[in-house]
Design a protein around this motif. Structure first.
Motif, PDB file in Angstrom:
ATOM      1  N   TYR A 125       5.315   5.763  -1.101  1.00 14.91           N
ATOM      2  CA  TYR A 125       4.950   5.265  -2.227  1.00 14.91           C
ATOM      3  C   TYR A 125       3.414   4.731  -2.486  1.00 14.91           C
ATOM      4  O   TYR A 125       2.905   4.609  -3.386  1.00 14.91           O
ATOM      5  N   ASP A 126       3.092   4.217  -1.447  1.00 19.19           N
ATOM      6  CA  ASP A 126       1.890   3.363  -1.492  1.00 19.19           C
ATOM      7  C   ASP A 126       1.232   3.145   0.217  1.00 19.19           C
ATOM      8  O   ASP A 126       2.174   3.147   0.950  1.00 19.19           O
ATOM      9  N   VAL A 127       0.170   3.270   0.320  1.00 22.75           N
ATOM     10  CA  VAL A 127      -0.545   2.994   1.427  1.00 22.75           C
ATOM     11  C   VAL A 127      -1.650   1.762   1.355  1.00 22.75           C
ATOM     12  O   VAL A 127      -2.581   2.075   0.529  1.00 22.75           O
ATOM     13  N   PHE A 128      -1.531   0.738   1.853  1.00 24.96           N
ATOM     14  CA  PHE A 128      -2.273  -0.338   1.819  1.00 24.96           C
ATOM     15  C   PHE A 128      -3.004  -0.468   3.076  1.00 24.96           C
ATOM     16  O   PHE A 128      -2.448  -0.666   4.231  1.00 24.96           O
ATOM     17  N   VAL A 129      -4.329  -0.641   3.045  1.00 25.58           N
ATOM     18  CA  VAL A 129      -5.361  -0.914   4.229  1.00 25.58           C
ATOM     19  C   VAL A 129      -6.150  -2.030   3.800  1.00 25.58           C
ATOM     20  O   VAL A 129      -6.830  -2.232   2.845  1.00 25.58           O
ATOM     21  N   ASN A 130      -6.275  -3.111   4.709  1.00 24.14           N
ATOM     22  CA  ASN A 130      -6.894  -4.294   4.489  1.00 24.14           C
ATOM     23  C   ASN A 130      -8.028  -4.291   5.331  1.00 24.14           C
ATOM     24  O   ASN A 130      -8.549  -3.141   6.000  1.00 24.14           O
ATOM     25  N   GLU A 131      -9.186  -5.082   5.289  1.00 25.83           N
ATOM     26  CA  GLU A 131     -10.197  -5.189   5.648  1.00 25.83           C
ATOM     27  C   GLU A 131     -10.209  -5.273   7.400  1.00 25.83           C
ATOM     28  O   GLU A 131     -11.016  -4.971   8.022  1.00 25.83           O
ATOM     29  N   ASP A 132      -9.180  -5.795   7.850  1.00 27.58           N
ATOM     30  CA  ASP A 132      -8.939  -5.703   9.282  1.00 27.58           C
ATOM     31  C   ASP A 132      -8.398  -4.355   9.743  1.00 27.58           C
ATOM     32  O   ASP A 132      -8.059  -4.352  10.941  1.00 27.58           O
ATOM     33  N   HIS A 133      -8.359  -3.580   8.757  1.00 26.67           N
ATOM     34  CA  HIS A 133      -7.579  -2.151   9.259  1.00 26.67           C
ATOM     35  C   HIS A 133      -6.205  -2.270   9.692  1.00 26.67           C
ATOM     36  O   HIS A 133      -5.792  -1.229  10.435  1.00 26.67           O
ATOM     37  N   GLU A 134      -5.438  -3.126   9.111  1.00 20.09           N
ATOM     38  CA  GLU A 134      -4.035  -3.269   9.158  1.00 20.09           C
ATOM     39  C   GLU A 134      -3.470  -2.690   7.944  1.00 20.09           C
ATOM     40  O   GLU A 134      -4.009  -2.410   7.038  1.00 20.09           O
ATOM     41  N   VAL A 135      -2.453  -1.666   8.682  1.00 23.44           N
ATOM     42  CA  VAL A 135      -2.214  -0.768   7.345  1.00 23.44           C
ATOM     43  C   VAL A 135      -0.497  -1.045   7.028  1.00 23.44           C
ATOM     44  O   VAL A 135       0.335  -1.446   7.859  1.00 23.44           O
ATOM     45  N   LYS A 136      -0.195  -1.060   5.754  1.00 22.20           N
ATOM     46  CA  LYS A 136       1.247  -1.282   5.478  1.00 22.20           C
ATOM     47  C   LYS A 136       1.539  -0.070   4.636  1.00 22.20           C
ATOM     48  O   LYS A 136       0.801   0.418   3.554  1.00 22.20           O
ATOM     49  N   PRO A 166      11.074   5.670  10.107  1.00 25.24           N
ATOM     50  CA  PRO A 166       9.936   4.930   9.611  1.00 25.24           C
ATOM     51  C   PRO A 166       9.139   4.359  11.118  1.00 25.24           C
ATOM     52  O   PRO A 166       8.004   4.137  10.903  1.00 25.24           O
ATOM     53  N   VAL A 167      10.069   4.549  11.939  1.00 23.54           N
ATOM     54  CA  VAL A 167       9.460   4.405  13.241  1.00 23.54           C
ATOM     55  C   VAL A 167       8.353   5.413  13.737  1.00 23.54           C
ATOM     56  O   VAL A 167       7.332   5.074  14.068  1.00 23.54           O
ATOM     57  N   GLU A 168       8.664   6.834  13.278  1.00 24.15           N
ATOM     58  CA  GLU A 168       7.809   7.622  13.600  1.00 24.15           C
ATOM     59  C   GLU A 168       6.484   7.520  12.832  1.00 24.15           C
ATOM     60  O   GLU A 168       5.416   7.701  13.396  1.00 24.15           O
ATOM     61  N   VAL A 169       6.553   7.280  11.721  1.00 23.74           N
ATOM     62  CA  VAL A 169       5.575   6.890  10.734  1.00 23.74           C
ATOM     63  C   VAL A 169       4.660   5.950  11.190  1.00 23.74           C
ATOM     64  O   VAL A 169       3.280   5.993  11.315  1.00 23.74           O
ATOM     65  N   GLU A 170       5.183   4.774  11.663  1.00 23.79           N
ATOM     66  CA  GLU A 170       4.298   3.654  12.273  1.00 23.79           C
ATOM     67  C   GLU A 170       3.729   4.219  13.367  1.00 23.79           C
ATOM     68  O   GLU A 170       2.421   3.983  13.468  1.00 23.79           O
ATOM     69  N   GLU A 171       4.381   4.889  14.399  1.00 24.88           N
ATOM     70  CA  GLU A 171       3.706   5.134  15.662  1.00 24.88           C
ATOM     71  C   GLU A 171       2.578   6.071  15.484  1.00 24.88           C
ATOM     72  O   GLU A 171       1.743   5.896  15.916  1.00 24.88           O
ATOM     73  N   LYS A 172       2.862   7.165  14.678  1.00 28.88           N
ATOM     74  CA  LYS A 172       1.839   8.171  14.312  1.00 28.88           C
ATOM     75  C   LYS A 172       0.617   7.475  13.750  1.00 28.88           C
ATOM     76  O   LYS A 172      -0.601   7.812  13.963  1.00 28.88           O
ATOM     77  N   VAL A 198      -6.984   2.202  13.055  1.00 31.39           N
ATOM     78  CA  VAL A 198      -5.983   1.326  12.853  1.00 31.39           C
ATOM     79  C   VAL A 198      -5.312   0.275  13.943  1.00 31.39           C
ATOM     80  O   VAL A 198      -5.595   0.442  14.858  1.00 31.39           O
ATOM     81  N   LYS A 199      -5.827  -0.841  13.248  1.00 35.25           N
ATOM     82  CA  LYS A 199      -5.424  -2.171  14.269  1.00 35.25           C
ATOM     83  C   LYS A 199      -3.799  -2.215  14.537  1.00 35.25           C
ATOM     84  O   LYS A 199      -3.481  -2.602  15.447  1.00 35.25           O
ATOM     85  N   ASP A 200      -3.140  -2.218  13.133  1.00 31.47           N
ATOM     86  CA  ASP A 200      -1.789  -2.281  13.369  1.00 31.47           C
ATOM     87  C   ASP A 200      -1.108  -1.356  12.061  1.00 31.47           C
ATOM     88  O   ASP A 200      -1.791  -1.413  11.206  1.00 31.47           O
ATOM     89  N   ALA A 201       0.269  -1.310  12.163  1.00 34.11           N
ATOM     90  CA  ALA A 201       0.579  -0.710  11.145  1.00 34.11           C
ATOM     91  C   ALA A 201       2.131  -0.904  11.004  1.00 34.11           C
ATOM     92  O   ALA A 201       2.707  -1.238  12.062  1.00 34.11           O
TER      93      ALA A 201
END
Length: 108
Positions: free
Chosen positions: A38-49, A66-72, A79-82
């Protein structure tokens, strides 16, 4: 445009490319074309939601997809975190699929 803006946009495109490599095991179409993202958010610290859904709340891959999506997504260097958030609002329907996915599944 600042460098950060360009980087976030480029990073967003890289994330989409990675998402297109992840498939729903029951449907031979990637989760992006299937309309599960539905959406991909990336903040300035390159943390992804990533806000995504599943084809049904009882989806057999509810635990693993969801785990596979996060890990990939975390494999992308920048990407600092997802994290993935699952939502069923709005519920998934075939209307969310891309034309390409509908063609692939013979729905057009």
């Amino acid at each position: 445009m600042s460098e950060a803006t360009i980087n976030t946009t480029e990073l967003g495109e890289k994330i989409v490319r990675v998402l297109k490599t992840i498939y729903d095991p029951e449907i031979p179409v990637d989760i992006y074309e299937l309309g599960l993202i539905y959406d991909v958010f990336v903040n300035e610290d390159h943390e992804v939601k990533i806000l995504m859904t599943l084809t049904t709340p009882n989806c057999p891959v509810a635990e693993t997809l969801p785990v596979e999506v996060e890990e990939k997504v975390k494999t992308i260097d920048e990407v600092k975190d997802a994290m993935v958030e699952i939502t069923f609002d709005p519920p998934w329907s075939q209307d969310l699929m891309s034309e390409e996915a509908k063609l692939e599944l013979g729905l057009l």
